[in-house]
Design a protein around this motif. Structure first.
Motif, PDB file in Angstrom:
ATOM      1  N   THR A 112       0.853  -1.183   0.000  1.00  0.00           N
ATOM      2  CA  THR A 112       0.000   0.000   0.000  1.00  0.00           C
ATOM      3  C   THR A 112       0.892   1.237   0.000  1.00  0.00           C
ATOM      4  O   THR A 112       2.082   1.162   0.336  1.00  0.00           O
ATOM      5  N   ARG A 113       0.331   2.371  -0.337  1.00  0.00           N
ATOM      6  CA  ARG A 113       1.141   3.594  -0.378  1.00  0.00           C
ATOM      7  C   ARG A 113       1.700   3.969   0.999  1.00  0.00           C
ATOM      8  O   ARG A 113       2.885   4.313   1.101  1.00  0.00           O
ATOM      9  N   PRO A 114       0.914   3.910   2.076  1.00  0.00           N
ATOM     10  CA  PRO A 114       1.499   4.238   3.383  1.00  0.00           C
ATOM     11  C   PRO A 114       2.643   3.306   3.776  1.00  0.00           C
ATOM     12  O   PRO A 114       3.656   3.750   4.329  1.00  0.00           O
ATOM     13  N   LEU A 115       2.498   2.019   3.491  1.00  0.00           N
ATOM     14  CA  LEU A 115       3.554   1.069   3.849  1.00  0.00           C
ATOM     15  C   LEU A 115       4.787   1.286   2.993  1.00  0.00           C
ATOM     16  O   LEU A 115       5.920   1.237   3.493  1.00  0.00           O
ATOM     17  N   ALA A 116       4.598   1.527   1.709  1.00  0.00           N
ATOM     18  CA  ALA A 116       5.731   1.795   0.828  1.00  0.00           C
ATOM     19  C   ALA A 116       6.481   3.036   1.295  1.00  0.00           C
ATOM     20  O   ALA A 116       7.718   3.043   1.357  1.00  0.00           O
ATOM     21  N   ALA A 117       5.748   4.088   1.635  1.00  0.00           N
ATOM     22  CA  ALA A 117       6.387   5.325   2.087  1.00  0.00           C
ATOM     23  C   ALA A 117       7.201   5.088   3.354  1.00  0.00           C
ATOM     24  O   ALA A 117       8.323   5.598   3.495  1.00  0.00           O
ATOM     25  N   ALA A 118       6.650   4.311   4.282  1.00  0.00           N
ATOM     26  CA  ALA A 118       7.352   4.043   5.539  1.00  0.00           C
ATOM     27  C   ALA A 118       8.630   3.245   5.305  1.00  0.00           C
ATOM     28  O   ALA A 118       9.688   3.566   5.862  1.00  0.00           O
ATOM     29  N   ARG A 119       8.540   2.202   4.490  1.00  0.00           N
ATOM     30  CA  ARG A 119       9.727   1.370   4.245  1.00  0.00           C
ATOM     31  C   ARG A 119      10.785   2.114   3.438  1.00  0.00           C
ATOM     32  O   ARG A 119      11.992   1.949   3.680  1.00  0.00           O
ATOM     33  N   LEU A 120      10.373   2.913   2.483  1.00  0.00           N
ATOM     34  CA  LEU A 120      11.340   3.712   1.725  1.00  0.00           C
ATOM     35  C   LEU A 120      12.056   4.692   2.653  1.00  0.00           C
ATOM     36  O   LEU A 120      13.280   4.843   2.598  1.00  0.00           O
ATOM     37  N   ARG A 121      11.317   5.337   3.511  1.00  0.00           N
ATOM     38  CA  ARG A 121      11.910   6.309   4.428  1.00  0.00           C
ATOM     39  C   ARG A 121      12.932   5.644   5.348  1.00  0.00           C
ATOM     40  O   ARG A 121      14.049   6.151   5.529  1.00  0.00           O
ATOM     41  N   LEU A 122      12.575   4.504   5.903  1.00  0.00           N
ATOM     42  CA  LEU A 122      13.471   3.827   6.839  1.00  0.00           C
ATOM     43  C   LEU A 122      14.719   3.292   6.157  1.00  0.00           C
ATOM     44  O   LEU A 122      15.776   3.178   6.782  1.00  0.00           O
ATOM     45  N   SER A 123      14.610   2.954   4.880  1.00  0.00           N
ATOM     46  CA  SER A 123      15.771   2.422   4.153  1.00  0.00           C
ATOM     47  C   SER A 123      16.628   3.522   3.548  1.00  0.00           C
ATOM     48  O   SER A 123      17.693   3.249   2.999  1.00  0.00           O
ATOM     49  N   GLY A 124      16.153   4.757   3.632  1.00  0.00           N
ATOM     50  CA  GLY A 124      16.921   5.874   3.100  1.00  0.00           C
ATOM     51  C   GLY A 124      16.768   6.080   1.605  1.00  0.00           C
ATOM     52  O   GLY A 124      17.557   6.804   0.991  1.00  0.00           O
ATOM     53  N   ILE A 125      15.749   5.480   1.012  1.00  0.00           N
ATOM     54  CA  ILE A 125      15.509   5.638  -0.418  1.00  0.00           C
ATOM     55  C   ILE A 125      14.546   6.796  -0.640  1.00  0.00           C
ATOM     56  O   ILE A 125      13.473   6.859  -0.030  1.00  0.00           O
ATOM     57  N   VAL A 126      14.930   7.711  -1.517  1.00  0.00           N
ATOM     58  CA  VAL A 126      14.030   8.798  -1.909  1.00  0.00           C
ATOM     59  C   VAL A 126      13.080   8.253  -2.967  1.00  0.00           C
ATOM     60  O   VAL A 126      13.516   7.712  -3.989  1.00  0.00           O
ATOM     61  N   ALA A 127      11.794   8.361  -2.719  1.00  0.00           N
ATOM     62  CA  ALA A 127      10.808   7.839  -3.669  1.00  0.00           C
ATOM     63  C   ALA A 127      10.963   8.536  -5.016  1.00  0.00           C
ATOM     64  O   ALA A 127      11.077   9.761  -5.075  1.00  0.00           O
ATOM     65  N   PRO A 128      10.978   7.788  -6.103  1.00  0.00           N
ATOM     66  CA  PRO A 128      11.057   8.415  -7.427  1.00  0.00           C
ATOM     67  C   PRO A 128       9.764   9.144  -7.755  1.00  0.00           C
ATOM     68  O   PRO A 128       8.744   8.978  -7.069  1.00  0.00           O
ATOM     69  N   ASP A 129       9.800   9.934  -8.804  1.00  0.00           N
ATOM     70  CA  ASP A 129       8.602  10.671  -9.201  1.00  0.00           C
ATOM     71  C   ASP A 129       7.454   9.733  -9.543  1.00  0.00           C
ATOM     72  O   ASP A 129       6.286  10.061  -9.323  1.00  0.00           O
ATOM     73  N   VAL A 130       7.790   8.564 -10.088  1.00  0.00           N
ATOM     74  CA  VAL A 130       6.770   7.573 -10.423  1.00  0.00           C
ATOM     75  C   VAL A 130       6.872   6.417  -9.439  1.00  0.00           C
ATOM     76  O   VAL A 130       7.821   5.640  -9.464  1.00  0.00           O
TER      77      VAL A 130
END
Length: 221
Positions: A112-130
């Protein structure tokens, strides 16, 4: 040296990454959440086999009756968002993302979008535009919709996109979308990923190299 097989002489306009198991190691948290959920709903671990890479909504629909769907889906989403321990980058993920930072690239995940955002943040990955999540498509993997949506967001023909995946369902989705598929055997056996164009151990085995406005693959050793 990694044999690049049918991908050796190809270049691509864009790369579409899966997230969990490809860029991010979330396996411990995923297993804890689903184990708790399974016990609560009278499901055995065997009931959850063969659903790797499929959105939670698809898993729930496959193993429980319709009348339990809404509450069961809400519960697994709650459990996964509550367990964000041991989230880390997969080998080679940082290098792969850095290599394509100025090139067209996307993430298409079954989260889901909230889970993806949380895991990306914790791993230090900046979410791409897409960033395509389970919330953005009607049909998740193994259907082609996530990768078609990512290619559409990038404005690139799916046939000119390289998908990097770790799950059979994701490889199936990529091939159905008309994309090339590079699989990493980080969460399942390489034999289970045989439908991909190329299977490697993880992203540290190759390099993504921008060349003349396109992206090619090189062996890392």
């Amino acid at each position: 040296m990694t044999d690049l097989g049918p991908l050796a002489d190809r270049t691509f306009a864009a790369v579409i990454f899966d997230m969990d198991g490809t860029l991010i190691d979330s396996t411990p948290a995923v297993m804890r959440s689903w184990r708790t959920w399974a016990v609560e709903h009278g499901i055995t671990p065997e009931d959850l086999l063969f659903h790797h890479g499929v959105p939670a909504a698809g898993v729930v629909a496959a193993v429980l009756p319709d009348h339990q769907y809404d509450s069961a889906l809400a519960r697994i989403n709650e459990l996964e968002l509550a367990d964000l321990e041991e989230i880390a980058l997969m080998p080679g993920a940082r290098e792969a993302l850095d290599a394509v930072v100025a090139a067209p690239h996307a993430i298409a995940t079954s989260c889901t979008r909230p889970l993806a955002a949380a895991r990306l943040r914790l791993s230090g990955i900046v979410a791409p535009d897409v960033l395509v999540t389970a919330d953005d498509v009607e049909r998740g993997k193994p259907n082609p919709d996530p990768f078609l949506a990512a290619a559409r967001g990038l404005g690139i023909d799916p046939a000119d996109c390289l998908v990097i995946e770790d799950a059979p369902a994701g490889v199936q989705a990529a091939r159905s979308a008309g994309c090339a598929a590079l699989a990493v055997a980080t969460t399942v056996d390489a034999d289970d990923l045989a439908a991909a164009d190329l299977v490697i151990s993880d992203l540290s085995a190759v390099r993504l190299v921008p060349t003349d406005g396109r992206i090619r693959i090189e062996s890392a050793s």
